[in-house]
Design a protein around this motif. Structure first.
Motif, PDB file in Angstrom:
ATOM      1  N   VAL A  73       0.841  -1.193   0.000  1.00  0.00           N
ATOM      2  CA  VAL A  73       0.000   0.000   0.000  1.00  0.00           C
ATOM      3  C   VAL A  73       0.880   1.247   0.000  1.00  0.00           C
ATOM      4  O   VAL A  73       1.725   1.421   0.878  1.00  0.00           O
ATOM      5  N   THR A  74       0.677   2.082  -1.018  1.00  0.00           N
ATOM      6  CA  THR A  74       1.450   3.326  -1.127  1.00  0.00           C
ATOM      7  C   THR A  74       0.457   4.491  -1.127  1.00  0.00           C
ATOM      8  O   THR A  74      -0.148   4.779  -2.148  1.00  0.00           O
ATOM      9  N   PRO A  75       0.280   5.155   0.004  1.00  0.00           N
ATOM     10  CA  PRO A  75      -0.674   6.268   0.062  1.00  0.00           C
ATOM     11  C   PRO A  75      -0.328   7.351  -0.969  1.00  0.00           C
ATOM     12  O   PRO A  75       0.834   7.463  -1.382  1.00  0.00           O
ATOM     13  N   SER A  76      -1.337   8.152  -1.361  1.00  0.00           N
ATOM     14  CA  SER A  76      -1.094   9.215  -2.343  1.00  0.00           C
ATOM     15  C   SER A  76      -0.020  10.175  -1.801  1.00  0.00           C
ATOM     16  O   SER A  76       0.205  10.243  -0.599  1.00  0.00           O
ATOM     17  N   LEU A  77       0.611  10.896  -2.713  1.00  0.00           N
ATOM     18  CA  LEU A  77       1.764  11.713  -2.328  1.00  0.00           C
ATOM     19  C   LEU A  77       1.444  12.699  -1.210  1.00  0.00           C
ATOM     20  O   LEU A  77       2.227  12.870  -0.271  1.00  0.00           O
ATOM     21  N   LEU A  78       0.282  13.324  -1.276  1.00  0.00           N
ATOM     22  CA  LEU A  78      -0.091  14.318  -0.261  1.00  0.00           C
ATOM     23  C   LEU A  78      -0.227  13.681   1.124  1.00  0.00           C
ATOM     24  O   LEU A  78      -0.021  14.331   2.142  1.00  0.00           O
ATOM     25  N   LEU A  79      -0.578  12.403   1.146  1.00  0.00           N
ATOM     26  CA  LEU A  79      -0.719  11.724   2.442  1.00  0.00           C
ATOM     27  C   LEU A  79       0.593  11.116   2.917  1.00  0.00           C
ATOM     28  O   LEU A  79       0.711  10.711   4.069  1.00  0.00           O
ATOM     29  N   CYS A  80       1.599  11.021   2.021  1.00  0.00           N
ATOM     30  CA  CYS A  80       2.918  10.488   2.432  1.00  0.00           C
ATOM     31  C   CYS A  80       3.727  11.555   3.144  1.00  0.00           C
ATOM     32  O   CYS A  80       4.290  11.316   4.207  1.00  0.00           O
ATOM     33  N   THR A  81       3.785  12.745   2.545  1.00  0.00           N
ATOM     34  CA  THR A  81       4.553  13.817   3.189  1.00  0.00           C
ATOM     35  C   THR A  81       3.697  14.390   4.328  1.00  0.00           C
ATOM     36  O   THR A  81       2.507  14.090   4.434  1.00  0.00           O
ATOM     37  N   ASP A  82       4.317  15.197   5.193  1.00  0.00           N
ATOM     38  CA  ASP A  82       3.626  15.684   6.386  1.00  0.00           C
ATOM     39  C   ASP A  82       2.306  16.383   6.035  1.00  0.00           C
ATOM     40  O   ASP A  82       2.263  17.199   5.115  1.00  0.00           O
ATOM     41  N   ASN A  83       1.260  16.080   6.785  1.00  0.00           N
ATOM     42  CA  ASN A  83      -0.050  16.684   6.535  1.00  0.00           C
ATOM     43  C   ASN A  83      -0.931  16.573   7.776  1.00  0.00           C
ATOM     44  O   ASN A  83      -0.638  15.789   8.682  1.00  0.00           O
ATOM     45  N   GLY A  84      -1.992  17.349   7.812  1.00  0.00           N
ATOM     46  CA  GLY A  84      -2.871  17.356   8.980  1.00  0.00           C
ATOM     47  C   GLY A  84      -3.835  16.175   9.013  1.00  0.00           C
ATOM     48  O   GLY A  84      -4.243  15.726  10.084  1.00  0.00           O
ATOM     49  N   ALA A  85      -4.195  15.650   7.818  1.00  0.00           N
ATOM     50  CA  ALA A  85      -5.193  14.566   7.770  1.00  0.00           C
ATOM     51  C   ALA A  85      -4.700  13.312   8.487  1.00  0.00           C
ATOM     52  O   ALA A  85      -5.468  12.633   9.171  1.00  0.00           O
ATOM     53  N   MET A  86      -3.406  13.019   8.342  1.00  0.00           N
ATOM     54  CA  MET A  86      -2.883  11.812   9.002  1.00  0.00           C
ATOM     55  C   MET A  86      -2.942  11.956  10.527  1.00  0.00           C
ATOM     56  O   MET A  86      -3.148  10.995  11.249  1.00  0.00           O
ATOM     57  N   ILE A  87      -2.808  13.193  11.000  1.00  0.00           N
ATOM     58  CA  ILE A  87      -2.857  13.433  12.451  1.00  0.00           C
ATOM     59  C   ILE A  87      -4.311  13.332  12.937  1.00  0.00           C
ATOM     60  O   ILE A  87      -4.595  12.724  13.979  1.00  0.00           O
ATOM     61  N   ALA A  88      -5.235  13.886  12.139  1.00  0.00           N
ATOM     62  CA  ALA A  88      -6.651  13.767  12.487  1.00  0.00           C
ATOM     63  C   ALA A  88      -7.067  12.294  12.486  1.00  0.00           C
ATOM     64  O   ALA A  88      -7.806  11.839  13.369  1.00  0.00           O
ATOM     65  N   ALA A  89      -6.568  11.534  11.497  1.00  0.00           N
ATOM     66  CA  ALA A  89      -6.932  10.114  11.392  1.00  0.00           C
ATOM     67  C   ALA A  89      -6.436   9.336  12.608  1.00  0.00           C
ATOM     68  O   ALA A  89      -7.165   8.518  13.189  1.00  0.00           O
ATOM     69  N   ALA A  90      -5.200   9.605  13.002  1.00  0.00           N
ATOM     70  CA  ALA A  90      -4.644   8.920  14.174  1.00  0.00           C
ATOM     71  C   ALA A  90      -5.425   9.334  15.425  1.00  0.00           C
ATOM     72  O   ALA A  90      -5.710   8.506  16.304  1.00  0.00           O
ATOM     73  N   GLY A  91      -5.826  10.610  15.486  1.00  0.00           N
ATOM     74  CA  GLY A  91      -6.607  11.111  16.613  1.00  0.00           C
ATOM     75  C   GLY A  91      -7.972  10.435  16.677  1.00  0.00           C
ATOM     76  O   GLY A  91      -8.424  10.030  17.752  1.00  0.00           O
ATOM     77  N   LEU A  92      -8.604  10.290  15.518  1.00  0.00           N
ATOM     78  CA  LEU A  92      -9.925   9.643  15.444  1.00  0.00           C
ATOM     79  C   LEU A  92      -9.873   8.221  15.995  1.00  0.00           C
ATOM     80  O   LEU A  92     -10.750   7.794  16.734  1.00  0.00           O
ATOM     81  N   ARG A  93      -8.806   7.501  15.596  1.00  0.00           N
ATOM     82  CA  ARG A  93      -8.691   6.117  16.044  1.00  0.00           C
ATOM     83  C   ARG A  93      -8.511   6.053  17.563  1.00  0.00           C
ATOM     84  O   ARG A  93      -9.108   5.220  18.240  1.00  0.00           O
ATOM     85  N   ARG A  94      -7.712   6.954  18.086  1.00  0.00           N
ATOM     86  CA  ARG A  94      -7.494   6.968  19.542  1.00  0.00           C
ATOM     87  C   ARG A  94      -8.765   7.402  20.277  1.00  0.00           C
ATOM     88  O   ARG A  94      -9.085   6.877  21.339  1.00  0.00           O
ATOM     89  N   LEU A  95      -9.470   8.346  19.691  1.00  0.00           N
ATOM     90  CA  LEU A  95     -10.726   8.817  20.292  1.00  0.00           C
ATOM     91  C   LEU A  95     -11.739   7.665  20.336  1.00  0.00           C
ATOM     92  O   LEU A  95     -12.396   7.440  21.356  1.00  0.00           O
ATOM     93  N   ALA A  96     -11.823   6.929  19.222  1.00  0.00           N
ATOM     94  CA  ALA A  96     -12.757   5.793  19.153  1.00  0.00           C
ATOM     95  C   ALA A  96     -12.389   4.739  20.194  1.00  0.00           C
ATOM     96  O   ALA A  96     -13.235   3.964  20.645  1.00  0.00           O
ATOM     97  N   ASN A  97     -11.131   4.723  20.558  1.00  0.00           N
ATOM     98  CA  ASN A  97     -10.608   3.783  21.553  1.00  0.00           C
ATOM     99  C   ASN A  97     -10.847   4.289  22.984  1.00  0.00           C
ATOM    100  O   ASN A  97     -10.394   3.677  23.946  1.00  0.00           O
ATOM    101  N   GLY A  98     -11.475   5.459  23.085  1.00  0.00           N
ATOM    102  CA  GLY A  98     -11.763   6.035  24.393  1.00  0.00           C
ATOM    103  C   GLY A  98     -10.582   6.777  25.008  1.00  0.00           C
ATOM    104  O   GLY A  98     -10.574   7.081  26.200  1.00  0.00           O
TER     105      GLY A  98
END
Ligand code: KG4
Ligand code: ZN
Length: 333
Positions: A292-317
């Motif tokens: 799996v090779t994420p699109s270029l914008l998602l490979c280099t530093d970006n806010g969406a990857m941080i929001a995504a990681a946050g969402l997963r942790r939030l869902a985990n309580g």
């Protein structure tokens, strides 16, 4: 759940709004031009520019996503690793926002953000998987037995892969950051024109080393110049890139084989490298591994990857106390 993601760990200000795995906005303000004349990121300049860009991006990112502050369920922010002053700008803003909005604050490890980018693009991805994380500051192979948990199998013993790209690019007079420049130049070159060392290729660990390669390339250039020989820049870029990519592909796929894992993701800025992506897909397919090779914008530093990681942790309580500090050396595991 709608989460705002803020990334300010290095020289990109990133702000994004992600709703349950769907990216509603993902804005970036690059500081490349600011640092280019210094040939690398100047930490103090980076912090100041984050301060200038962050409020503008925040407003724009909510606007693009079609949401207001009141719609946010949490604020996720990179707490490390990264440049201390740069991290502080993002974390201070996130604390203020989460506090005023009375929503959870989620502190995210930047490297976990890079890994989560793959799940944003491929929500069907299952664990276990092997992650090759290659950026300007890190180079490692990690096994991800389940989301959010990491076992580091190996890492660089000296420079990071992105650092090696940037240093060689600088030496041969290309712009900063050097990775994309070498990638571009290499497309017109012959990757087997010059033979450079594949450090640690035959070692049975999962570690990497780039300082020997860097020295070898620089010595090789000097010798050619001293002898008055012409150097084909495209061939040089392609041959150097191939030496880096060869070891990364071999070690990552060997890790998958040896650990009996069928999925590999690549993450981080160097994962945007076209030759790495091509080789990973080709060699992976031959071995029955889903790469799996994420699109270029998602490979280099970006806010969406941080929001995504946050969402997963939030869902985990999970949530982060408001007195959390930034940690420039935060480890992944
Ligand atoms: O993940 P990232 O955006 O920031 C860090 O967390 O370090 O990675 C930046 C690094 C830089 O060293 C840059 O030269 C490298 O990623 N990079 C590339 C490419 N695009 C960015 N390296 C090789 N090929 C590329 N196409
Ligand atoms: Zn990064």
């Amino acid at each position: 759940m709608i989460v705002l993601g803020i990334e300010t760990s290095c020289d990109e200000t990133g702000v994004a709004v992600v709703e349950d795995g769907h990216v509603r906005s993902n804005l970036l303000s690059s500081q490349t031009d600011l640092h280019a004349r210094f040939g690398g990121v100047v930490p103090e300049l980076a912090s100041r520019q984050h301060l200038v860009s962050l409020n503008i991006l925040l407003a724009q990112s909510l606007d693009d996503a079609g949401v207001g502050f009141a719609d946010l369920d949490a604020v996720a922010v990179t707490v490390g690793p990264g440049l201390i002053g740069a991290l502080l700008v993002g974390v201070s803003a996130a604390k203020a926002l989460a506090s005023v909005l009375d929503v959870p604050l989620i502190g995210v490890n930047h490297l976990e953000g890079h890994v989560e980018a793959a799940f944003l693009e491929r929500p069907d991805l299952t664990t276990p998987l092997i992650a090759l994380i290659v950026s300007g500051g890190h180079t490692m192979i990690a096994e991800v037995p389940e989301r959010g948990s990491y076992e580091i199998l190996g890492q660089t013993i000296d420079d990071a892969a992105g650092e090696a790209f940037d240093k060689i690019a600088r030496y041969i007079g290309l712009g900063f950051p050097g990775g994309p420049e070498i990638d571009r130049l290499a497309r017109a070159g012959n990757a087997s024109a010059y033979k450079f060392p594949r450090a640690k290729m035959s070692d049975d660990d999962y570690d990497f080393s780039y300082s020997g390669l860097k020295t070898a390339v620089i010595r090789w250039i000097r010798e050619r110049q001293d002898a008055g020989e012409e150097i084909d820049a495209a061939d040089l870029a392609a041959s150097f890139q191939e030496a880096v990519v060869d070891v990364q592909v071999a070690k990552t796929l060997r890790a998958a084989d040896e650990r009996g894992v069928k999925t590999v993701i690549i993450a981080g800025g160097v994962a945007a490298n076209s030759r790495l992506r091509e080789r990973m897909h080709g060699d992976g397919a031959r071995r029955g591994i889903d790469v799996v090779t994420p699109s270029l914008l998602l490979c280099t530093d970006n806010g969406a990857m941080i929001a995504a990681a946050g969402l997963r942790r939030l869902a985990n309580g999970e949530q982060t106390p408001f007195d959390v500090s930034v940690n420039p050396n935060l480890a992944l595991a």
